[in-house]
Design an enzyme around this catalytic site. Structure first.
Site, PDB file in Angstrom:
ATOM      1  CE1 TYR A  26      -3.100  -2.934   0.140  1.00 26.51           C
ATOM      2  CE2 TYR A  26      -4.269  -1.715   1.822  1.00 26.51           C
ATOM      3  CZ  TYR A  26      -4.205  -2.770   0.942  1.00 26.51           C
ATOM      4  OH  TYR A  26      -5.245  -3.661   0.865  1.00 26.51           O
ATOM      5  CE  LYS A  84       1.304 -18.478  -0.746  1.00 21.08           C
ATOM      6  NZ  LYS A  84       0.570 -19.744  -0.497  1.00 21.08           N
ATOM      7  CG  ASP A  94      -2.433 -20.313   0.940  1.00 17.96           C
ATOM      8  OD1 ASP A  94      -1.768 -20.187   1.990  1.00 17.96           O
ATOM      9  OD2 ASP A  94      -2.000 -20.934  -0.056  1.00 17.96           O
ATOM     10  CG  ASP A 104      -7.593  -4.216   3.154  1.00 20.11           C
ATOM     11  OD1 ASP A 104      -8.688  -4.197   3.748  1.00 20.11           O
ATOM     12  OD2 ASP A 104      -7.349  -3.509   2.162  1.00 20.11           O
ATOM     13  CG  ASP A 137     -12.867  -6.194   4.458  1.00 24.03           C
ATOM     14  OD1 ASP A 137     -12.847  -5.597   5.552  1.00 24.03           O
ATOM     15  OD2 ASP A 137     -12.867  -5.608   3.376  1.00 24.03           O
TER      16      ASP A 137
END
Length: 355
Positions: free
Chosen positions: A142, A187, A219, A243, A247
């Site tokens: 970001y 990851k 994942d 992020d 959610d």
């Protein structure tokens, strides 16, 4: 205690829910003998329209003068639907996080028994789920170097040791205060940045020998969150993964309108609901104010005022039990309550509650 609160209503339903958060904060302050002074400032699309900047300097200075920021939401379809737009409301949110040094986003995920049926997951999976997602907020893709042409684009995912260390310490601190279980999500099998995260987490873990530390690929974490949400206690992860996962986690409860958050770091902390600006509902008095109100509870608790925060939580739970709910979480055939009515019911509960 005397508070200076910067209020940033923002866009869409922001001004409507912001009013209810302020009313609740004032009601609690009155009950406990606190003094609160509010200073309002613009941000997001509202600020772009007025001054051309989604987080103007005056708003930044207002935040810096405050003890805390009560923020609502930013976002507008005018900008969402224009990929060529150089200035966007969300840039104001990123600027606020960066300029205030808000590197830690804390999102509690807690289910309400009376709303279990609203969750897309089976009751037996959801009931009792209670965990916190701690997302690094000022690093990663970001904020890394970006490039875009008609044929090529990239975003750079950069993290430094100090950035990783400080957010891990926040995660361990929360884990120590809860069930002493921390899950580091990365990851590391693919990304160099994630391998650095895991390396540093393994170096720090011995300092918190009383906390069980797990490592999980993002994942797998996304899958585990749906299959077994009660497994988690505290999750800590980088900006982009956080992020997405937060959610996803919000859906476990059945409504994003119930979940607050805090962003803390170097300067003034910010307290906000996790949902967006929902511009389609603007001015209709149907937006759920509970996440904004619970953000006020987190604000009080941040300053060590646990009784004040608990009173707000009691009021919210009482409103849900009494079916005083906005349309998206109301029971079938239940009475209609709007944003204002729910907020007023909670204020009345707080004012009438014996200490």
């Amino acid at each position: 205690m005397n508070f200076k609160i910067a209020v940033l209503p923002g866009d869409g339903i922001g001004p409507e829910i912001s009013k209810q958060g302020v009313h609740v904060m004032s009601a609690v302050a009155e009950r406990f003998g606190h003094q609160v002074a509010y200073e309002y400032a613009i941000c997001g699309a509202d600020a772009i329209e007025k001054v051309g900047d989604p987080f103007p300097e005056e708003t930044f200075q207002t935040c810096m003068r405050a003890d805390a920021v009560l923020f609502s939401a930013v976002g507008d379809p005018k900008y969402d639907n224009d990929p060529t737009s150089k200035v966007r409301p969300e840039q104001g949110l990123l600027a606020m996080r960066q300029r205030l040094g808000l590197f830690a986003n804390i999102r509690p995920i807690e289910t309400f028994d009376c709303l279990i049926h609203k969750s897309p997951l089976k009751n037996e999976l959801v009931r009792g789920a209670d965990f916190i997602c701690i997302r690094e907020l000022t690093g990663g893709m970001y904020f890394g170097e970006k490039y875009q042409s008609d044929d090529r684009a990239y975003d750079t995912n950069i993290y430094t040791r100090p950035e990783i260390e400080r957010i891990l310490h926040v995660g361990y601190d929360y884990a120590r205060r809860r069930k002493k279980h921390l899950t580091v999500v990365d990851k590391a099998n693919i990304l160099a940045s994630s391998r650095l995260w895991r390396q540093i987490a393994k170096e720090i873990a011995p300092q918190y020998s009383d906390v069980q530390t797990d490592f999980m690929y993002v994942d797998n974490a996304a899958m585990r969150m749906i299959q077994e949400p009660r497994f988690f206690d505290v999750i800590v992860t980088e900006n982009t993964f956080g992020d997405i996962l937060t959610d996803e986690a919000s859906c476990i409860t059945g409504s994003m309108g119930l979940l607050p958050s805090a962003s803390t770091g170097e300067h003034t902390p910010v307290f906000e609901p996790i949902h967006g600006s929902w511009p389609q509902a603007k001015g209709q008095n149907i937006a759920n104010p509970l996440a904004q109100i619970l953000s006020v509870a987190m604000l009080y608790e941040y300053f060590g005022l646990e009784a004040e925060g608990q009173l707000i939580r009691e009021a919210v739970n009482a409103s849900l039990d009494a079916n005083v709910r906005t349309p998206e979480i109301q029971i079938e055939g239940g009475k209609h309550y709007g944003t204002k009515e729910v907020g007023q019911w909670i204020v009345d509960f707080i004012k009438g509650k014996a200490l």
